[in-house]
Design a protein around this motif. Sequence first.
Motif, PDB file in Angstrom:
ATOM      1  N   PHE A   1       0.841  -1.195   0.025  1.00 33.08           N
ATOM      2  CA  PHE A   1       0.028   0.009   0.048  1.00 33.08           C
ATOM      3  C   PHE A   1       0.893   1.327  -0.054  1.00 33.08           C
ATOM      4  CE2 PHE A   1      -3.615   2.495   0.426  1.00 33.08           C
ATOM      5  CZ  PHE A   1      -3.531   3.348   1.551  1.00 33.08           C
ATOM      6  N   SER A   2       1.978   1.294   0.604  1.00 31.93           N
ATOM      7  CA  SER A   2       3.022   2.345   0.764  1.00 31.93           C
ATOM      8  C   SER A   2       3.400   2.735  -0.434  1.00 31.93           C
ATOM      9  CB  SER A   2       3.774   2.413   1.831  1.00 31.93           C
ATOM     10  OG  SER A   2       4.669   1.118   1.459  1.00 31.93           O
ATOM     11  N   SER A   3       3.578   1.661  -1.557  1.00 28.76           N
ATOM     12  CA  SER A   3       3.889   2.088  -2.994  1.00 28.76           C
ATOM     13  C   SER A   3       3.075   3.023  -3.874  1.00 28.76           C
ATOM     14  CB  SER A   3       4.174   0.977  -3.636  1.00 28.76           C
ATOM     15  OG  SER A   3       4.979   0.027  -3.015  1.00 28.76           O
ATOM     16  N   TYR A   4       1.756   3.066  -3.365  1.00 27.51           N
ATOM     17  CA  TYR A   4       0.757   3.756  -4.192  1.00 27.51           C
ATOM     18  C   TYR A   4       0.188   5.062  -3.395  1.00 27.51           C
ATOM     19  CZ  TYR A   4      -0.452  -0.977  -6.149  1.00 27.51           C
ATOM     20  OH  TYR A   4      -0.172  -1.977  -6.575  1.00 27.51           O
ATOM     21  N   ALA A   5       0.199   6.166  -4.313  1.00 28.24           N
ATOM     22  CA  ALA A   5      -0.269   7.422  -3.949  1.00 28.24           C
ATOM     23  C   ALA A   5      -1.721   7.331  -4.004  1.00 28.24           C
ATOM     24  CB  ALA A   5       0.295   8.325  -4.919  1.00 28.24           C
ATOM     25  N   THR A   6      -2.471   8.195  -3.230  1.00 30.38           N
ATOM     26  CA  THR A   6      -3.871   7.842  -3.040  1.00 30.38           C
ATOM     27  C   THR A   6      -4.399   9.305  -3.391  1.00 30.38           C
ATOM     28  OG1 THR A   6      -3.402   6.071  -1.632  1.00 30.38           O
ATOM     29  CG2 THR A   6      -5.644   6.985  -1.670  1.00 30.38           C
ATOM     30  N   GLY A   7      -5.509   9.150  -4.002  1.00 30.25           N
ATOM     31  CA  GLY A   7      -6.390  10.646  -4.109  1.00 30.25           C
ATOM     32  C   GLY A   7      -7.713  10.285  -3.703  1.00 30.25           C
ATOM     33  N   TRP A   8      -8.225  11.452  -3.342  1.00 24.80           N
ATOM     34  CA  TRP A   8      -9.772  11.770  -3.000  1.00 24.80           C
ATOM     35  C   TRP A   8     -10.555  12.416  -4.161  1.00 24.80           C
ATOM     36  CZ3 TRP A   8     -12.682   8.803   0.129  1.00 24.80           C
ATOM     37  CH2 TRP A   8     -12.133   8.420   1.193  1.00 24.80           C
ATOM     38  N   PHE A   9     -11.458  12.076  -4.850  1.00 25.47           N
ATOM     39  CA  PHE A   9     -12.205  12.710  -5.904  1.00 25.47           C
ATOM     40  C   PHE A   9     -13.504  12.887  -5.559  1.00 25.47           C
ATOM     41  CE2 PHE A   9      -8.826  13.185  -9.205  1.00 25.47           C
ATOM     42  CZ  PHE A   9      -7.887  12.404  -8.852  1.00 25.47           C
TER      43      PHE A   9
ATOM     44  N   ARG B   1     -16.535  14.913 -12.341  1.00 23.92           N
ATOM     45  CA  ARG B   1     -15.688  14.467 -11.253  1.00 23.92           C
ATOM     46  C   ARG B   1     -14.579  15.709 -11.295  1.00 23.92           C
ATOM     47  NH1 ARG B   1     -12.872   9.082 -12.551  1.00 23.92           N
ATOM     48  NH2 ARG B   1     -11.327  10.534 -13.780  1.00 23.92           N
ATOM     49  N   GLU B   2     -14.432  15.682  -9.778  1.00 21.88           N
ATOM     50  CA  GLU B   2     -13.338  16.930  -9.610  1.00 21.88           C
ATOM     51  C   GLU B   2     -12.273  16.314  -8.675  1.00 21.88           C
ATOM     52  OE1 GLU B   2     -14.734  20.648  -8.372  1.00 21.88           O
ATOM     53  OE2 GLU B   2     -15.729  19.686  -6.547  1.00 21.88           O
ATOM     54  N   PHE B   3     -10.956  16.710  -8.654  1.00 18.63           N
ATOM     55  CA  PHE B   3      -9.951  16.295  -7.866  1.00 18.63           C
ATOM     56  C   PHE B   3     -10.344  17.110  -6.224  1.00 18.63           C
ATOM     57  CE2 PHE B   3      -6.070  15.675  -6.015  1.00 18.63           C
ATOM     58  CZ  PHE B   3      -5.585  16.763  -5.480  1.00 18.63           C
ATOM     59  N   VAL B   4      -9.948  16.458  -5.099  1.00 18.90           N
ATOM     60  CA  VAL B   4     -10.222  17.057  -3.726  1.00 18.90           C
ATOM     61  C   VAL B   4      -8.964  17.110  -3.169  1.00 18.90           C
ATOM     62  CG1 VAL B   4     -11.211  16.710  -1.599  1.00 18.90           C
ATOM     63  CG2 VAL B   4     -12.605  16.255  -3.667  1.00 18.90           C
TER      64      VAL B   4
ATOM     65  N   ALA C   1      -7.135  20.530  -3.900  1.00 18.25           N
ATOM     66  CA  ALA C   1      -8.059  21.598  -4.542  1.00 18.25           C
ATOM     67  C   ALA C   1      -7.910  22.890  -3.906  1.00 18.25           C
ATOM     68  CB  ALA C   1      -9.403  21.222  -4.782  1.00 18.25           C
ATOM     69  N   ASP C   2      -8.097  24.000  -4.565  1.00 16.33           N
ATOM     70  CA  ASP C   2      -8.269  25.430  -4.022  1.00 16.33           C
ATOM     71  C   ASP C   2      -9.584  25.516  -3.019  1.00 16.33           C
ATOM     72  OD1 ASP C   2      -6.820  27.189  -6.569  1.00 16.33           O
ATOM     73  OD2 ASP C   2      -5.874  26.253  -4.783  1.00 16.33           O
ATOM     74  N   SER C   3     -10.485  24.868  -3.495  1.00 17.96           N
ATOM     75  CA  SER C   3     -11.797  24.575  -3.026  1.00 17.96           C
ATOM     76  C   SER C   3     -11.732  24.217  -1.531  1.00 17.96           C
ATOM     77  CB  SER C   3     -12.866  24.176  -3.751  1.00 17.96           C
ATOM     78  OG  SER C   3     -12.591  22.970  -4.032  1.00 17.96           O
ATOM     79  N   VAL C   4     -10.934  23.178  -1.200  1.00 20.67           N
ATOM     80  CA  VAL C   4     -10.987  22.550   0.278  1.00 20.67           C
ATOM     81  C   VAL C   4      -9.825  23.165   0.936  1.00 20.67           C
ATOM     82  CG1 VAL C   4     -12.245  20.799  -1.069  1.00 20.67           C
ATOM     83  CG2 VAL C   4      -9.714  20.425  -0.633  1.00 20.67           C
ATOM     84  N   LYS C   5      -8.956  23.598   0.350  1.00 21.13           N
ATOM     85  CA  LYS C   5      -7.684  23.960   1.266  1.00 21.13           C
ATOM     86  C   LYS C   5      -8.054  24.706   2.527  1.00 21.13           C
ATOM     87  CE  LYS C   5      -3.979  24.604  -2.226  1.00 21.13           C
ATOM     88  NZ  LYS C   5      -3.184  25.700  -2.952  1.00 21.13           N
ATOM     89  N   GLY C   6      -7.510  24.271   3.761  1.00 22.97           N
ATOM     90  CA  GLY C   6      -7.697  25.002   4.978  1.00 22.97           C
ATOM     91  C   GLY C   6      -8.869  24.206   5.627  1.00 22.97           C
TER      92      GLY C   6
ATOM     93  N   LYS D   1     -19.600  22.770   3.689  1.00 28.06           N
ATOM     94  CA  LYS D   1     -20.533  23.527   2.943  1.00 28.06           C
ATOM     95  C   LYS D   1     -21.418  22.850   2.067  1.00 28.06           C
ATOM     96  CE  LYS D   1     -16.688  26.991   2.392  1.00 28.06           C
ATOM     97  NZ  LYS D   1     -16.110  27.810   1.369  1.00 28.06           N
ATOM     98  N   PRO D   2     -22.648  23.390   1.755  1.00 25.62           N
ATOM     99  CA  PRO D   2     -23.633  22.578   0.931  1.00 25.62           C
ATOM    100  C   PRO D   2     -22.863  22.484  -0.497  1.00 25.62           C
ATOM    101  CG  PRO D   2     -24.700  24.462   2.120  1.00 25.62           C
ATOM    102  CD  PRO D   2     -23.305  24.523   2.434  1.00 25.62           C
ATOM    103  N   ASP D   3     -21.985  23.079  -0.993  1.00 29.53           N
ATOM    104  CA  ASP D   3     -21.385  22.813  -2.192  1.00 29.53           C
ATOM    105  C   ASP D   3     -20.403  21.718  -2.100  1.00 29.53           C
ATOM    106  OD1 ASP D   3     -20.722  26.109  -3.476  1.00 29.53           O
ATOM    107  OD2 ASP D   3     -22.524  24.877  -3.371  1.00 29.53           O
ATOM    108  N   ASP D   4     -20.124  20.945  -0.942  1.00 29.29           N
ATOM    109  CA  ASP D   4     -19.333  19.892  -0.793  1.00 29.29           C
ATOM    110  C   ASP D   4     -19.841  18.677  -1.159  1.00 29.29           C
ATOM    111  OD1 ASP D   4     -17.496  21.595   1.942  1.00 29.29           O
ATOM    112  OD2 ASP D   4     -16.607  21.197  -0.120  1.00 29.29           O
TER     113      ASP D   4
END
Length: 124
Positions: free
Chosen positions: A29-37, A45-48, A61-66, A87-90
């Motif tokens: 598993f440590s060999s795999y980068a993982t993402g949330w979309f 579909r958008e990157f998170v 993504a800028d929309s979720v930073k912080g 937020k509702p947009d999430d």
Amino acid sequence: QVQLVESGGGLVQAGGSLRLSCAASGRTFSSYATGWFRQAPGKEREFVAAISGSGSTTYYADSVKGRFTISRDNAKNTVYLQMNSLKPDDTAVYYCAGRSTRSPSGHGGSYDYWGQGTQVTVSS
């Protein structure tokens, strides 16, 4: 072959928090980068967020930073997405994805494995 299973979605009020989990099969598993979309109804579909195999590098993504934090526990073969100040947009189906390299990416097409998704609904 890697199998990914998401959990932790649900209904939450705006301003609330949720933590998503992505449990992976496989001994490397440590060999795999993982993402949330995520994908909202009627939208593409958008990157998170994404994290390297070691956990040392993260992208957002800028929309979720912080507000969102991605992390991983390779001993448990699990990646997490802590979501605060929701937020509702999430509102969307959130997908976990793995790619056969340690480097993370914001491009969904570069990921080889996908989970079935977990619904997140944020009410106003």
